[in-house]
Design a protein around this motif. Structure first.
Motif, PDB file in Angstrom:
ATOM      1  N   VAL A  87      38.645  55.230 -26.258  1.00  0.00           N
ATOM      2  CA  VAL A  87      37.805  54.138 -26.576  1.00  0.00           C
ATOM      3  C   VAL A  87      36.577  54.571 -27.163  1.00  0.00           C
ATOM      4  CG1 VAL A  87      36.400  52.634 -25.159  1.00  0.00           C
ATOM      5  CG2 VAL A  87      38.432  53.524 -24.001  1.00  0.00           C
ATOM      6  N   GLY A  88      36.366  53.719 -28.308  1.00  0.00           N
ATOM      7  CA  GLY A  88      35.347  53.708 -29.144  1.00  0.00           C
ATOM      8  C   GLY A  88      35.437  53.065 -30.768  1.00  0.00           C
ATOM      9  N   SER A  89      34.574  53.168 -31.404  1.00  0.00           N
ATOM     10  CA  SER A  89      34.434  52.336 -32.761  1.00  0.00           C
ATOM     11  C   SER A  89      34.772  53.365 -33.513  1.00  0.00           C
ATOM     12  CB  SER A  89      32.907  52.029 -33.151  1.00  0.00           C
ATOM     13  OG  SER A  89      32.384  51.226 -32.149  1.00  0.00           O
ATOM     14  N   TYR A  90      35.761  52.615 -34.603  1.00  0.00           N
ATOM     15  CA  TYR A  90      36.534  53.389 -35.514  1.00  0.00           C
ATOM     16  C   TYR A  90      36.603  53.061 -37.025  1.00  0.00           C
ATOM     17  CZ  TYR A  90      38.719  56.145 -31.848  1.00  0.00           C
ATOM     18  OH  TYR A  90      39.121  56.790 -30.587  1.00  0.00           O
ATOM     19  N   GLN A  91      36.545  53.743 -38.065  1.00  0.00           N
ATOM     20  CA  GLN A  91      36.719  53.150 -39.432  1.00  0.00           C
ATOM     21  C   GLN A  91      38.157  53.632 -39.641  1.00  0.00           C
ATOM     22  OE1 GLN A  91      33.613  55.611 -41.339  1.00  0.00           O
ATOM     23  NE2 GLN A  91      32.642  53.685 -41.937  1.00  0.00           N
ATOM     24  N   VAL A  92      38.986  52.730 -40.189  1.00  0.00           N
ATOM     25  CA  VAL A  92      40.316  52.793 -40.477  1.00  0.00           C
ATOM     26  C   VAL A  92      40.703  53.060 -41.937  1.00  0.00           C
ATOM     27  CG1 VAL A  92      42.626  51.498 -40.541  1.00  0.00           C
ATOM     28  CG2 VAL A  92      40.529  51.146 -38.568  1.00  0.00           C
ATOM     29  N   GLU A  93      41.490  53.985 -42.368  1.00  0.00           N
ATOM     30  CA  GLU A  93      42.222  54.310 -43.322  1.00  0.00           C
ATOM     31  C   GLU A  93      43.613  54.130 -43.611  1.00  0.00           C
ATOM     32  OE1 GLU A  93      41.258  58.663 -44.085  1.00  0.00           O
ATOM     33  OE2 GLU A  93      38.950  58.166 -44.195  1.00  0.00           O
ATOM     34  N   ILE A  94      44.069  53.682 -44.618  1.00  0.00           N
ATOM     35  CA  ILE A  94      45.376  53.246 -44.724  1.00  0.00           C
ATOM     36  C   ILE A  94      45.900  53.911 -46.158  1.00  0.00           C
ATOM     37  CG2 ILE A  94      47.284  51.840 -44.668  1.00  0.00           C
ATOM     38  CD1 ILE A  94      45.378  50.050 -43.094  1.00  0.00           C
ATOM     39  N   VAL A  95      47.019  54.722 -46.371  1.00  0.00           N
ATOM     40  CA  VAL A  95      47.404  55.250 -47.516  1.00  0.00           C
ATOM     41  C   VAL A  95      48.776  55.217 -47.511  1.00  0.00           C
ATOM     42  CG1 VAL A  95      45.389  57.015 -47.929  1.00  0.00           C
ATOM     43  CG2 VAL A  95      47.659  57.537 -46.535  1.00  0.00           C
TER      44      VAL A  95
END
Length: 144
Positions: A87-95
């Protein structure tokens, strides 16, 4: 002599996934922090994006990864396959990179060529975020 390049996109993707997973390792399975199921869909220009790596990253270094299927769907893995994330806040990366040729002349490696804008591959520029609650979550990322 012709040989396969050591640093193909597949190897680079494996290194990326491994670095994210190792950053979140916490010891024997019974000692892992609790995770919740997280899934989602990635589209690019309105079409499902197959074969992309999706990484949810936190500032403390912990994170989770998944790979999209033919429908652009993914499930996150943190400690064990498809266990989700904390559980938590995330930054998302997509490659996603174009596949490299299977055979290259000896000593030749090609730079990875992205199939989607490179800005999505870095948390600092992707502008993609996710808030994972105790119920888990389902997220849609529509890349332009």
């Amino acid at each position: 002599m012709v040989q396969t390049a050591l640093f193909t996109p597949g190897w680079m993707a494996l290194a990326f996934v491994g670095s994210v997973l190792l950053g979140g390792c916490a010891g024997p399975e019974s000692e892992y922090p609790p995770t919740v199921p997280v899934e989602g869909t990635v589209t690019y220009q309105g079409q499902p994006l197959e074969g992309a790596l999706v990484a949810f990253k936190r500032t403390d270094g912990k994170g989770a990864v998944g790979r999209t299927d033919a429908g652009g769907r993914f499930q996150l893995t943190t400690y064990t396959t498809n266990d989700g994330t904390e559980v938590g806040s995330y930054q998302v990366e997509i490659v996603k990179y174009e596949p490299a040729p299977e055979e290259l002349p000896e000593g030749v490696t090609l730079p990875l060529k992205p199939e989607i804008p490179e800005r999505y591959g870095k948390a600092s520029t992707s502008q993609l975020e996710a808030e994972v609650t105790a119920d888990g979550g389902s997220f849609t990322f529509d890349l332009k």
